[in-house]
Design a protein around this motif. Structure first.
Motif, mmCIF file in Angstrom:
data_model
loop_
_atom_site.group_PDB
_atom_site.id
_atom_site.type_symbol
_atom_site.label_atom_id
_atom_site.label_comp_id
_atom_site.label_asym_id
_atom_site.label_seq_id
_atom_site.Cartn_x
_atom_site.Cartn_y
_atom_site.Cartn_z
ATOM 1 N N TYR A 93 4.508 63.803 -88.918
ATOM 2 C CA TYR A 93 4.262 62.362 -89.039
ATOM 3 C C TYR A 93 2.848 62.062 -88.559
ATOM 4 O O TYR A 93 2.125 62.949 -88.067
ATOM 5 C CB TYR A 93 5.293 61.556 -88.238
ATOM 6 C CG TYR A 93 5.376 61.895 -86.768
ATOM 7 C CD1 TYR A 93 4.605 61.225 -85.819
ATOM 8 C CD2 TYR A 93 6.257 62.888 -86.310
ATOM 9 C CE1 TYR A 93 4.692 61.541 -84.467
ATOM 10 C CE2 TYR A 93 6.349 63.209 -84.970
ATOM 11 C CZ TYR A 93 5.565 62.534 -84.049
ATOM 12 O OH TYR A 93 5.638 62.848 -82.719
ATOM 13 N N SER A 94 2.437 60.805 -88.707
ATOM 14 C CA SER A 94 1.115 60.382 -88.257
ATOM 15 C C SER A 94 1.221 58.989 -87.659
ATOM 16 O O SER A 94 2.200 58.278 -87.860
ATOM 17 C CB SER A 94 0.112 60.387 -89.421
ATOM 18 O OG SER A 94 0.486 59.443 -90.408
ATOM 19 N N TRP A 95 0.172 58.591 -86.911
ATOM 20 C CA TRP A 95 0.110 57.229 -86.394
ATOM 21 C C TRP A 95 -1.343 56.792 -86.239
ATOM 22 O O TRP A 95 -2.259 57.602 -86.232
ATOM 23 C CB TRP A 95 0.896 57.025 -85.122
ATOM 24 C CG TRP A 95 0.877 58.087 -84.069
ATOM 25 C CD1 TRP A 95 1.704 59.161 -83.996
ATOM 26 C CD2 TRP A 95 0.035 58.156 -82.910
ATOM 27 N NE1 TRP A 95 1.429 59.894 -82.862
ATOM 28 C CE2 TRP A 95 0.411 59.306 -82.173
ATOM 29 C CE3 TRP A 95 -0.988 57.352 -82.396
ATOM 30 C CZ2 TRP A 95 -0.190 59.684 -80.979
ATOM 31 C CZ3 TRP A 95 -1.596 57.720 -81.205
ATOM 32 C CH2 TRP A 95 -1.204 58.864 -80.519
ATOM 33 N N LEU A 149 4.630 71.251 -80.622
ATOM 34 C CA LEU A 149 3.946 70.297 -81.499
ATOM 35 C C LEU A 149 2.437 70.450 -81.348
ATOM 36 O O LEU A 149 1.947 70.856 -80.300
ATOM 37 C CB LEU A 149 4.349 68.859 -81.169
ATOM 38 C CG LEU A 149 5.830 68.505 -81.289
ATOM 39 C CD1 LEU A 149 6.070 67.088 -80.785
ATOM 40 C CD2 LEU A 149 6.302 68.648 -82.731
ATOM 41 N N VAL A 150 1.727 70.078 -82.412
ATOM 42 C CA VAL A 150 0.266 70.106 -82.399
ATOM 43 C C VAL A 150 -0.245 68.746 -82.885
ATOM 44 O O VAL A 150 0.111 68.302 -83.980
ATOM 45 C CB VAL A 150 -0.290 71.226 -83.301
ATOM 46 C CG1 VAL A 150 -1.821 71.230 -83.272
ATOM 47 C CG2 VAL A 150 0.249 72.586 -82.870
ATOM 48 N N TYR A 151 -1.059 68.083 -82.047
ATOM 49 C CA TYR A 151 -1.627 66.775 -82.362
ATOM 50 C C TYR A 151 -3.091 66.947 -82.771
ATOM 51 O O TYR A 151 -3.848 67.648 -82.098
ATOM 52 C CB TYR A 151 -1.548 65.848 -81.152
ATOM 53 C CG TYR A 151 -0.142 65.455 -80.761
ATOM 54 C CD1 TYR A 151 0.387 64.218 -81.138
ATOM 55 C CD2 TYR A 151 0.662 66.320 -80.016
ATOM 56 C CE1 TYR A 151 1.675 63.855 -80.771
ATOM 57 C CE2 TYR A 151 1.951 65.967 -79.649
ATOM 58 C CZ TYR A 151 2.452 64.732 -80.033
ATOM 59 O OH TYR A 151 3.732 64.378 -79.671
ATOM 60 N N VAL A 152 -3.469 66.282 -83.848
ATOM 61 C CA VAL A 152 -4.840 66.362 -84.359
ATOM 62 C C VAL A 152 -5.422 64.961 -84.436
ATOM 63 O O VAL A 152 -4.802 64.049 -85.008
ATOM 64 C CB VAL A 152 -4.873 67.021 -85.757
ATOM 65 C CG1 VAL A 152 -6.301 67.017 -86.317
ATOM 66 C CG2 VAL A 152 -4.331 68.448 -85.687
ATOM 67 N N GLY A 153 -6.614 64.765 -83.860
ATOM 68 C CA GLY A 153 -7.312 63.488 -83.972
ATOM 69 C C GLY A 153 -8.390 63.585 -85.030
ATOM 70 O O GLY A 153 -9.219 64.505 -85.015
ATOM 71 N N GLN A 154 -8.388 62.646 -85.972
ATOM 72 C CA GLN A 154 -9.389 62.659 -87.025
ATOM 73 C C GLN A 154 -9.996 61.268 -87.200
ATOM 74 O O GLN A 154 -9.430 60.263 -86.785
ATOM 75 C CB GLN A 154 -8.801 63.159 -88.353
ATOM 76 C CG GLN A 154 -7.700 62.293 -88.939
ATOM 77 C CD GLN A 154 -7.251 62.763 -90.323
ATOM 78 O OE1 GLN A 154 -7.659 63.791 -90.841
ATOM 79 N NE2 GLN A 154 -6.402 61.969 -90.960
ATOM 80 N N VAL A 185 0.501 64.813 -86.639
ATOM 81 C CA VAL A 185 1.369 65.647 -85.810
ATOM 82 C C VAL A 185 1.998 66.728 -86.686
ATOM 83 O O VAL A 185 2.609 66.433 -87.716
ATOM 84 C CB VAL A 185 2.472 64.824 -85.118
ATOM 85 C CG1 VAL A 185 3.253 65.703 -84.152
ATOM 86 C CG2 VAL A 185 1.863 63.626 -84.385
ATOM 87 N N PHE A 186 1.806 67.983 -86.251
ATOM 88 C CA PHE A 186 2.335 69.135 -86.963
ATOM 89 C C PHE A 186 3.290 69.913 -86.055
ATOM 90 O O PHE A 186 3.217 69.821 -84.827
ATOM 91 C CB PHE A 186 1.206 70.084 -87.391
ATOM 92 C CG PHE A 186 0.251 69.502 -88.391
ATOM 93 C CD1 PHE A 186 0.417 69.717 -89.743
ATOM 94 C CD2 PHE A 186 -0.838 68.741 -87.967
ATOM 95 C CE1 PHE A 186 -0.470 69.196 -90.668
ATOM 96 C CE2 PHE A 186 -1.730 68.208 -88.881
ATOM 97 C CZ PHE A 186 -1.550 68.431 -90.238
ATOM 98 N N TYR A 243 -0.563 57.335 -74.935
ATOM 99 C CA TYR A 243 0.408 56.975 -75.972
ATOM 100 C C TYR A 243 1.688 57.779 -75.786
ATOM 101 O O TYR A 243 1.678 58.890 -75.226
ATOM 102 C CB TYR A 243 -0.150 57.288 -77.369
ATOM 103 C CG TYR A 243 -1.337 56.454 -77.764
ATOM 104 C CD1 TYR A 243 -1.184 55.268 -78.478
ATOM 105 C CD2 TYR A 243 -2.626 56.854 -77.428
ATOM 106 C CE1 TYR A 243 -2.277 54.506 -78.854
ATOM 107 C CE2 TYR A 243 -3.731 56.097 -77.797
ATOM 108 C CZ TYR A 243 -3.549 54.927 -78.505
ATOM 109 O OH TYR A 243 -4.641 54.173 -78.866
ATOM 110 N N SER A 244 2.773 57.224 -76.307
ATOM 111 C CA SER A 244 3.993 58.010 -76.424
ATOM 112 C C SER A 244 3.805 58.997 -77.572
ATOM 113 O O SER A 244 2.892 58.840 -78.395
ATOM 114 C CB SER A 244 5.180 57.088 -76.728
ATOM 115 O OG SER A 244 5.083 56.602 -78.062
ATOM 116 N N PRO A 245 4.651 60.033 -77.677
ATOM 117 C CA PRO A 245 4.509 60.980 -78.777
ATOM 118 C C PRO A 245 4.587 60.343 -80.161
ATOM 119 O O PRO A 245 4.043 60.880 -81.124
ATOM 120 C CB PRO A 245 5.672 61.950 -78.547
ATOM 121 C CG PRO A 245 5.896 61.912 -77.070
ATOM 122 C CD PRO A 245 5.658 60.485 -76.678
#
Length: 339
Positions: free
Chosen positions: A98-100, A74-79, A89-90, A138-140
């Motif tokens: 998905y996103s949060w 997985l790849v997490y991106v903060g924007q 999340v990609f 955070y959790s995933p």
């Protein structure tokens, strides 16, 4: 009476022969010197994966940071931005999943920790509102699990767990963590915490001297017990002993054009990937093995397009792929190693 042999032509020929021999000998010396150099300029080391992500339109804000979960691919991106999801999340292949947006104001750094039992996502938040000046776990799926610092309150460097725009966090599998604080605030320090969030050591004040910082912007740890910090506005990388916090050395010669914004090791720990935002470049530096830090040696670089502005990077420690969060281009790009 013997005729005297003319000396002029023979002298010219002899002189020419000596010059030729000297040139040949010199060429061999230069060749031998070049061969013995431990680091040579490499051919192109990475290529852009033009198919990642599959749908770039999911980037709707300024992409400040990226983190790779190599275990779960997985790849997490903060924007950042108004009315945009703060974490995207990609998949490793580039599909949006998905996103949060829970309790995240202005993400600056992001890090994924995998342990034997679970995974979590750590975010440094530099916002000035009710969620800012914190380091959060955070959790995933985006459930808030832990908050370090006092949300909404910038803190003094005299108090270990009171942050002022913390820039980035790096967490070891043991749970020990390293935090660089801050991104332009009153603090300029490197802090190590235990797995129960107690201070182990703290170093750094504002300044240009040994162990001082001017915007410590990124932090990572190598397998040899060394902590590497991008001391951004001092245009150098500083290195510390992870057990004691003792200063081990610094590099500045590679950063005359622009300071380092990120520090991440390649999967084999042979190189450091360093983003240089103002010149739109990824510098690839030779990583020294156990022993002396030595001098900074740039073995390669990836020149990005104008105004791309690479901010922070992360590396997939399984595939070796490098992900670059670009605040100018408002995207994350993936670079694949060629060997």
């Amino acid at each position: 009476m013997r005729r005297k042999r003319p000396e002029g032509p023979w002298l010219v020929m002899a002189g020419g022969l000596l010059v030729l021999l000297a040139l040949l000998w010199g060429a061999q010396v230069l060749k031998a010197f070049d061969y013995s150099s431990p680091w040579k300029a490499q051919q192109q080391m990475y290529k852009l994966d033009i198919g990642w992500p599959k749908i770039p339109e999911y980037f709707t804000g300024q992409t400040f940071c990226v983190a790779v979960d190599s275990l779960h691919r997985l790849v997490y991106v903060g924007q950042r931005g108004d009315n945009v999801p703060k974490v995207l999340v990609f998949s490793e292949e580039g599909y949006f999943l998905y996103s949060w947006n829970n309790t995240v104001e202005m993400p600056h750094g992001i890090f994924v920790l995998n342990t034997a039992t679970d995974s979590s996502v750590w975010i440094t938040d530099v916002g000035t509102g009710k969620y800012g000046h914190t380091v959060k776990q955070y959790s995933p799926s985006g459930k808030l699990m832990q908050v370090l610092g006092t949300p909404g309150n910038a803190g003094s460097s005299l108090i270990p767990l009171q942050f002022d725009q913390p820039a980035e966090v790096f967490v070891e599998e043991s749970g020990d963590m390293y935090i660089v604080d801050g991104d332009g605030g009153m603090n300029n320090r490197l802090l190590k915490l235990s797995d129960d969030y107690k201070e182990i050591w703290l170093t750094g004040t504002n300044g240009t001297g040994i162990g001082q910082f001017n915007i410590p912007h990124s932090v990572t740890v190598d397998p040899f017990g060394r902590v590497w910090v991008a001391d951004r506005d001092n245009k150098r990388i500083q290195v510390f002993d992870k057990v004691t916090g003792e200063w081990l050395g610094s590099w500045s010669s590679c950063f005359s054009e622009d300071g380092p914004y990120s520090v991440r090791f390649t999967a084999n720990y042979k190189y450091l990937i360093v983003a240089q935002l103002n010149i739109n470049r990824l510098a690839i530096l030779a990583a020294p093995p156990v022993g002396s830090i030595g001098d900074c040696i740039m073995v390669n670089a990836v020149q990005l397009a104008d105004e791309t502005k690479p901010h922070l990077v992360d590396v997939d420690m399984k595939s070796g792929a490098v992900y670059v969060a670009e605040i100018g281009a408002q995207q994350v790009q993936k670079y694949i190693p060629l060997s």
